[in-house]
Motif scaffolding. Structure first.
Motif, PDB file in Angstrom:
ATOM      1  N   ASP A 282       0.837  -1.193   0.000  1.00  0.00           N
ATOM      2  CA  ASP A 282       0.000   0.000   0.000  1.00  0.00           C
ATOM      3  C   ASP A 282       0.873   1.244   0.000  1.00  0.00           C
ATOM      4  N   THR A 283       0.206   2.361  -0.187  1.00  0.00           N
ATOM      5  CA  THR A 283       0.846   3.668  -0.081  1.00  0.00           C
ATOM      6  C   THR A 283       0.149   4.451   1.028  1.00  0.00           C
ATOM      7  N   ALA A 284       0.931   5.172   1.800  1.00  0.00           N
ATOM      8  CA  ALA A 284       0.370   5.989   2.880  1.00  0.00           C
ATOM      9  C   ALA A 284       1.040   7.354   2.877  1.00  0.00           C
ATOM     10  N   ASP A 285       0.345   8.325   3.429  1.00  0.00           N
ATOM     11  CA  ASP A 285       0.872   9.685   3.530  1.00  0.00           C
ATOM     12  C   ASP A 285       1.063  10.069   4.992  1.00  0.00           C
ATOM     13  N   LEU A 286       2.152  10.751   5.258  1.00  0.00           N
ATOM     14  CA  LEU A 286       2.343  11.402   6.550  1.00  0.00           C
ATOM     15  C   LEU A 286       1.722  12.787   6.434  1.00  0.00           C
ATOM     16  N   VAL A 287       0.708  13.055   7.263  1.00  0.00           N
ATOM     17  CA  VAL A 287      -0.119  14.246   7.103  1.00  0.00           C
ATOM     18  C   VAL A 287      -0.129  15.061   8.385  1.00  0.00           C
ATOM     19  N   ALA A 288       0.075  16.359   8.257  1.00  0.00           N
ATOM     20  CA  ALA A 288       0.011  17.252   9.416  1.00  0.00           C
ATOM     21  C   ALA A 288      -1.430  17.376   9.886  1.00  0.00           C
TER      22      ALA A 288
ATOM     23  N   ALA B 196      13.806  13.091   7.643  1.00  0.00           N
ATOM     24  CA  ALA B 196      14.787  12.055   7.294  1.00  0.00           C
ATOM     25  C   ALA B 196      14.876  11.000   8.390  1.00  0.00           C
ATOM     26  N   VAL B 197      14.644  11.386   9.629  1.00  0.00           N
ATOM     27  CA  VAL B 197      14.635  10.424  10.739  1.00  0.00           C
ATOM     28  C   VAL B 197      13.441   9.483  10.583  1.00  0.00           C
ATOM     29  N   ALA B 198      12.275  10.048  10.256  1.00  0.00           N
ATOM     30  CA  ALA B 198      11.098   9.209  10.018  1.00  0.00           C
ATOM     31  C   ALA B 198      11.335   8.274   8.834  1.00  0.00           C
ATOM     32  N   ALA B 199      11.988   8.798   7.794  1.00  0.00           N
ATOM     33  CA  ALA B 199      12.308   7.957   6.635  1.00  0.00           C
ATOM     34  C   ALA B 199      13.189   6.789   7.047  1.00  0.00           C
ATOM     35  N   ALA B 200      14.145   7.041   7.940  1.00  0.00           N
ATOM     36  CA  ALA B 200      15.038   5.975   8.405  1.00  0.00           C
ATOM     37  C   ALA B 200      14.258   4.867   9.106  1.00  0.00           C
ATOM     38  N   VAL B 201      13.200   5.240   9.831  1.00  0.00           N
ATOM     39  CA  VAL B 201      12.376   4.222  10.502  1.00  0.00           C
ATOM     40  C   VAL B 201      11.757   3.290   9.472  1.00  0.00           C
TER      41      VAL B 201
ATOM     42  N   GLY C 223      10.993  -7.286   2.830  1.00  0.00           N
ATOM     43  CA  GLY C 223      10.350  -6.192   2.119  1.00  0.00           C
ATOM     44  C   GLY C 223      11.034  -4.865   2.359  1.00  0.00           C
ATOM     45  N   THR C 224      10.877  -3.950   1.410  1.00  0.00           N
ATOM     46  CA  THR C 224      11.458  -2.621   1.533  1.00  0.00           C
ATOM     47  C   THR C 224      10.370  -1.574   1.385  1.00  0.00           C
ATOM     48  N   VAL C 225      10.594  -0.428   1.989  1.00  0.00           N
ATOM     49  CA  VAL C 225       9.661   0.686   1.925  1.00  0.00           C
ATOM     50  C   VAL C 225      10.346   1.848   1.218  1.00  0.00           C
ATOM     51  N   ALA C 226       9.674   2.410   0.228  1.00  0.00           N
ATOM     52  CA  ALA C 226      10.177   3.587  -0.469  1.00  0.00           C
ATOM     53  C   ALA C 226       9.562   4.832   0.155  1.00  0.00           C
ATOM     54  N   VAL C 227      10.409   5.813   0.437  1.00  0.00           N
ATOM     55  CA  VAL C 227       9.952   7.043   1.080  1.00  0.00           C
ATOM     56  C   VAL C 227      10.205   8.221   0.156  1.00  0.00           C
ATOM     57  N   SER C 228       9.197   9.044  -0.042  1.00  0.00           N
ATOM     58  CA  SER C 228       9.336  10.264  -0.830  1.00  0.00           C
ATOM     59  C   SER C 228       8.971  11.457   0.049  1.00  0.00           C
ATOM     60  N   LEU C 229       9.934  12.337   0.293  1.00  0.00           N
ATOM     61  CA  LEU C 229       9.687  13.509   1.133  1.00  0.00           C
ATOM     62  C   LEU C 229       9.038  14.606   0.305  1.00  0.00           C
ATOM     63  N   VAL C 230       7.966  15.159   0.821  1.00  0.00           N
ATOM     64  CA  VAL C 230       7.247  16.229   0.142  1.00  0.00           C
ATOM     65  C   VAL C 230       7.612  17.578   0.751  1.00  0.00           C
TER      66      VAL C 230
ATOM     67  N   ASP D 120      -1.579  19.255   5.280  1.00  0.00           N
ATOM     68  CA  ASP D 120      -0.457  19.154   4.349  1.00  0.00           C
ATOM     69  C   ASP D 120       0.156  17.758   4.385  1.00  0.00           C
ATOM     70  N   VAL D 121       0.471  17.216   3.214  1.00  0.00           N
ATOM     71  CA  VAL D 121       1.201  15.954   3.126  1.00  0.00           C
ATOM     72  C   VAL D 121       2.686  16.254   3.255  1.00  0.00           C
ATOM     73  N   LEU D 122       3.333  15.584   4.193  1.00  0.00           N
ATOM     74  CA  LEU D 122       4.741  15.822   4.477  1.00  0.00           C
ATOM     75  C   LEU D 122       5.642  14.817   3.780  1.00  0.00           C
ATOM     76  N   ALA D 123       5.170  13.592   3.625  1.00  0.00           N
ATOM     77  CA  ALA D 123       5.940  12.526   2.983  1.00  0.00           C
ATOM     78  C   ALA D 123       4.984  11.424   2.565  1.00  0.00           C
ATOM     79  N   THR D 124       5.421  10.629   1.609  1.00  0.00           N
ATOM     80  CA  THR D 124       4.650   9.478   1.142  1.00  0.00           C
ATOM     81  C   THR D 124       5.506   8.226   1.263  1.00  0.00           C
ATOM     82  N   VAL D 125       4.916   7.137   1.751  1.00  0.00           N
ATOM     83  CA  VAL D 125       5.643   5.874   1.914  1.00  0.00           C
ATOM     84  C   VAL D 125       4.886   4.771   1.179  1.00  0.00           C
ATOM     85  N   THR D 126       5.630   3.922   0.483  1.00  0.00           N
ATOM     86  CA  THR D 126       5.039   2.822  -0.271  1.00  0.00           C
ATOM     87  C   THR D 126       5.814   1.544   0.007  1.00  0.00           C
TER      88      THR D 126
END
Length: 298
Positions: free
Chosen positions: A50-56, A66-71, A83-90, A101-107
Motif C-alpha cells: 500500500d501507499t500511505a501519507d504522513l499528514v500534518a 529524514a529520521v522518520a524515513a530511516a524508521v 520487504g522494503t519501503v520507499a519514502v518520498s519527502l514532500v 499538508d502531506v509531508l511525505a509518502t511511503v510505499t
C-alpha cells in the motif's frame, strides 16, 4: 537505510549511525523480544502493499523527516522481513506546514508500514514540536540582536535529534554536553571557592576549551570578565538588572539571559541588549506537533 537518507541526515548535522541506533532501539521497544507486530501479522497478508501519507494534523514547523524515513527504511531489517519501503519527502525540515499538508509518502508492504508507523510518528511529532516551539521564540526575537538558545534539558537518548530540531526551528545550540564547553555554575563556584579560582582551574586544566560562567549579580559579572570569561549566563535577573550587566560588561563578553523566561517577556529581555535567551523549555516542555499516517484508500 538508503544512501539518500544518510545524505539528508548528514546535511542536517546528524550522524546516520547514531540515528540508526536510536531508530533500531525504538523499534525494538515496540516489537518486543520476538520482533513482531502481532496485529499486523495476523490481519494483513504478507504480500499486500500500500501507499500511505504522513499528514500534518495541525499547523507548525516540521523537523525530522529524514529520521522518520530511516524508521520506514530500517523496519524490515529489524523485523527480519525482506520487504522494503520507499519514502518520498514532500516537505522540508524547517518548513511551516498547515493542517492537512502531506509531508511525505511511503510505499511498501502494508505490514511494514503499520509496524513502523508509531515509531516514525513518535520521533517526527516530537522533533516537529520542538521546532514549532523554537520558531515561536525566533519570531518573538525577530528584529533584535538576541537569539534563542537550547540547553542540556533534553530527553535521554534523543539529545542530537532534539537539538537538531531547535536548529530547524530557527534557534541555536549551546553546548552539546559536559565535554565541549566548560560551564561554571553556582555549585562549581561554591565547591571551588568562587568565580576567579574556578575559572583559573578550568583554564589550567583545559586551556583550549570555551569557558562560560553563570552570574547572578553585576558584581559577579564584572569579576567573571576580569578573570577572563568571554561568555556569561545571567541567571534569574530582571530586565533592569540585566541592562545593568550589559552596561557594566560592554563588549567584553557575550551575554545570555537564562532562568524562567517566557514568550510573554521575551521582547523585554531582548531589548536589554543581551546576545542570547536560553530556554530549557524548548526541549523539556514542547508539545508534539500532531502528525498522522493515512493509508490511501484509492
Amino acid at each position: 537505510m538508503r544512501e539518500s537518507t544518510e545524505q539528508e541526515l548528514r546535511a542536517a548535522g546528524l550522524d546516520p549511525t547514531e540515528v540508526g541506533r536510536v531508530v533500531t532501539n525504538a523499534l525494538a521497544e515496540d516489537l518486543g523480544p520476538d520482533f513482531v507486530d502481532i496485529t499486523s501479522v495476523a490481519t494483513i497478508p504478507a504480500d499486500q502493499t500500500d501507499t500511505a501519507d504522513l499528514v500534518a494534523r495541525a499547523d507548525g514547523v516540521v523537523a525530522g523527516l529524514a529520521v522518520a524515513a530511516a524508521v520506514f527504511e530500517l523496519v524490515g531489517e529489524v523485523t527480519g522481513d525482506d520487504g522494503t519501503v520507499a519514502v518520498s519527502l514532500v516537505a522540508r525540515d524547517g518548513q511551516r506546514v498547515a493542517r492537512g499538508d502531506v509531508l511525505a509518502t511511503v510505499t511498501g508492504p502494508t505490514r511494514l508500514l503499520l509496524t513502523a508507523e508509531r515509531t516514525a510518528l513518535n520521533l517526527l511529532c516530537r522533533m516537529s514540536g520542538v521546532a514549532t516551539h523554537t520558531r515561536a521564540w525566533a519570531d518573538a526575537l525577530a528584529g533584535t540582536k538576541a537569539t534563542v538558545l537550547d540547553t542540556r534539558k533534553t530527553t535521554p537518548g534523543l539529545r542530537a535529534l532534539e537539538k537538531y530540531a531547535v536548529r530547524a526551528g530557527g534557534g541555536t545550540n549551546k553546548r552539546l554536553g559536559l565535554y565541549d564547553v566548560a560551564m561554571i555554575k553556582d555549585n562549581h563556584k561554591l565547591a571551588s571557592g568562587g568565580i576567579t579560582p574556578a575559572y583559573r582551574r578550568v583554564r589550567a586544566a583545559f586551556p583550549d576549551v570555551p569557558v562560560q560562567v553563570e552570574v547572578t549579580t553585576v558584581a559577579e559579572a564584572v569579576e567573571a570578565v576580569e578573570a577572563g570569561a568571554d561568555f556569561l549566563l545571567c541567571d534569574n535577573m530582571t530586565p533592569e538588572e540585566l541592562a545593568e550587566v550589559v552596561s557594566a560588561v560592554g563588549d567584553r563578553a557575550e551575554l545570555e539571559a537564562t532562568g524562567g523566561l517566557t514568550l510573554a517577556v521575551a521582547a523585554r529581555y531582548a531589548a536589554t541588549g543581551v546576545d542570547f535567551l536560553s530556554v530549557g523549555a524548548l526541549t523539556h516542555s514542547s508539545p508534539i506537533l500532531d502528525i498522522a499516517l493515512d493509508l490511501r484508500t484509492d
